[in-house]
Design a protein around this motif. Structure first.
Motif, PDB file in Angstrom:
ATOM      1  N   ARG A 105      24.347   1.812  -7.056  1.00  0.00           N
ATOM      2  CA  ARG A 105      23.355   0.794  -6.659  1.00  0.00           C
ATOM      3  C   ARG A 105      23.883  -0.610  -6.927  1.00  0.00           C
ATOM      4  N   VAL A 106      24.545  -0.795  -8.069  1.00  0.00           N
ATOM      5  CA  VAL A 106      25.134  -2.108  -8.396  1.00  0.00           C
ATOM      6  C   VAL A 106      26.063  -2.541  -7.269  1.00  0.00           C
ATOM      7  N   LEU A 107      26.932  -1.636  -6.846  1.00  0.00           N
ATOM      8  CA  LEU A 107      27.919  -1.981  -5.809  1.00  0.00           C
ATOM      9  C   LEU A 107      27.232  -2.278  -4.488  1.00  0.00           C
ATOM     10  N   GLU A 108      26.250  -1.467  -4.122  1.00  0.00           N
ATOM     11  CA  GLU A 108      25.578  -1.677  -2.836  1.00  0.00           C
ATOM     12  C   GLU A 108      24.795  -2.985  -2.831  1.00  0.00           C
ATOM     13  N   LYS A 109      24.144  -3.308  -3.979  1.00  0.00           N
ATOM     14  CA  LYS A 109      23.393  -4.569  -4.052  1.00  0.00           C
ATOM     15  C   LYS A 109      24.319  -5.779  -3.963  1.00  0.00           C
ATOM     16  N   ALA A 110      25.561  -5.616  -4.382  1.00  0.00           N
ATOM     17  CA  ALA A 110      26.511  -6.728  -4.312  1.00  0.00           C
ATOM     18  C   ALA A 110      27.130  -6.863  -2.930  1.00  0.00           C
ATOM     19  N   GLY A 111      26.959  -5.839  -2.074  1.00  0.00           N
ATOM     20  CA  GLY A 111      27.478  -5.932  -0.711  1.00  0.00           C
ATOM     21  C   GLY A 111      28.587  -4.952  -0.379  1.00  0.00           C
ATOM     22  N   PHE A 112      28.893  -4.010  -1.274  1.00  0.00           N
ATOM     23  CA  PHE A 112      29.879  -2.979  -0.968  1.00  0.00           C
ATOM     24  C   PHE A 112      29.313  -2.011   0.063  1.00  0.00           C
ATOM     25  N   THR A 113      30.200  -1.400   0.829  1.00  0.00           N
ATOM     26  CA  THR A 113      29.839  -0.346   1.773  1.00  0.00           C
ATOM     27  C   THR A 113      30.272   0.991   1.202  1.00  0.00           C
ATOM     28  N   ARG A 114      29.355   1.947   1.167  1.00  0.00           N
ATOM     29  CA  ARG A 114      29.682   3.299   0.713  1.00  0.00           C
ATOM     30  C   ARG A 114      30.422   4.006   1.841  1.00  0.00           C
TER      31      ARG A 114
END
Lengths: 188, 206
Positions: free
Chosen positions: A147-156
């Protein structure tokens, strides 16, 4: 659609944005580092074992952190004492580097990690020549970190099966990426 | 699946310097090297040097043979990023190239299958064999799918090839994928592997 009894007719207020600064490490940070480096819970998803004393941590700071191409202390705005660390490490391809971070448990659940990742993404491409892709690998059950990564703008991107052995156990890892042309997400 | 006629069977063997001409035949072909980092070779001597400097010292590099002819190559590399203080890497990657005249016959697929069997047997600590294909290389993606690899996803701007960032499709073949093909031998090998892993200091959860 039912309304909840009484209460709000508007959505809950967003958490106030946490501000962090990322500072270069100095040996003087070793005592503050012990807060997370000695914590088995903070160490659990990481490759290293918790530290029992400051001597080996000082050696790690001196031999691995200070010479590292991109390793920063996470400090809350207006404070000098670090509450965590974030790094972007080279891989065998110069266009691609791997993000990692660790945070003292006292600061979990407040948006500090997300703020630190955003700040790192805003600066690392300017700092590292030739970097096009920052990737991050997270253990499949570690939803909080994803969630941290996705909220920062990373793409899974994918689940990489049996990707690595972490503390004796074979792990499936979720890989995420942020490309130099992506946009850092500023809001939760 | 029917066994191919013996003269069409795909086998792998080590390279020798005498294979330089065969290697040159595909390494000089722009169609074959299109998705490789290297530019096409212009001189036979470049192929000879490549065999001496890269292929012969390589930990696992094989010539793909069909009917006595060397028609391509396949190599497997353990990933150093997964080595930890003397512990061998649990992860390896496979790459392959076949001369253009031999495309479309399932040769690469069979070579990948033979190589996967061989490295899982030779390296009991191996748990994951991976391969990547350019998003614009569907033929290579089909090779991997037909060889039993699982497509995991697209990794954006993963490598820079000839100056351009490329999106790559990641595939993997893991230890548990092998059990699906040969249950009895797989069980015996799994016991041997568990013992080998315990000896190397891993906690094995069956």
């Amino acid at each position: 659609m039912e309304h909840s009894t009484g209460q709000e007719s508007h959505p809950p207020a967003k958490k106030p944005a946490v501000e962090v600064t990322l500072r270069r490490f100095t040996l003087a940070y070793v005592d503050a580092m012990m807060a997370w480096a000695s914590d088995p819970l903070a160490a659990a998803p990481c490759r290293w074992e918790p530290y029992a004393s400051t001597e080996p941590l000082l050696a790690y700071l001196r031999d691995a952190v200070l010479p590292h191409p991109w390793f920063r202390a996470i400090c809350l705005a207006g404070e000098d004492r670090p509450v965590g660390a974030i790094s972007v490490s080279p891989t065998e391809d110069g266009c691609r580097a791997e993000l990692g971070y660790v945070l003292a448990r006292a600061h979990w659940g407040k948006g500090v990690a997300t703020a630190a990742v955003r700040r790192a993404l805003e600066t690392v491409f300017g700092d590292v020549e030739g970097l096009l892709r920052v990737e991050a690998l997270v253990d499949v059950p570690n939803v909080a970190s994803q969630r941290v990564l996705e909220k920062a703008g990373f793409t899974r991107e994918a689940v990489l099966r049996s990707y690595c052995v972490l503390k004796g156990r074979v792990k499936d890892m979720v890989i995420h990426s942020f490309i130099s042309t992506d946009t850092v997400m500023q809001q939760d | 699946m029917e066994r191919p006629a013996p003269e069409m069977e795909v086998t792998l063997r080590k390279f020798t310097e005498a294979d330089a001409e065969a290697l040159f035949s595909w390494a000089s072909d722009p169609r074959v090297v299109l998705f490789q980092r290297r530019e096409a070779y212009a001189r036979l001597d470049e192929a000879r040097r490549y065999i001496l400097d890269h292929v012969l010292p390589h930990p696992w590099y094989r010539a793909i043979c069909v009917g006595g002819a060397v028609v391509g190559s396949i190599s497997v590399k353990l990933d150093p990023a997964e080595e930890r203080g003397g512990r061998r890497s649990s992860r390896a990657s496979v790459g392959y190239r076949v001369a253009h005249g031999y495309w479309g016959r399932g040769i690469a697929t069979r070579a990948v299958g033979v190589a996967a069997d061989a490295v899982f047997a030779e390296w009991p600590w191996l748990v994951r064999l991976e391969a990547m294909a350019d998003v614009e290389n569907p033929a290579s993606q089909r090779v991997l799918e037909k060889a039993g690899f699982v497509r995991e996803g697209v990794l954006r701007s993963y490598v820079v090839l000839k100056g351009r960032p490329r999106d790559m499709v990641m595939f993997s073949f893991v230890d548990s994928d092998r059990k699906k093909t040969r249950p009895v031998e797989a069980h015996e090998e799994q016991l041997a592997k568990s013992n080998a892993l315990v000896d190397l200091g891993f906690h094995v959860i069956s």
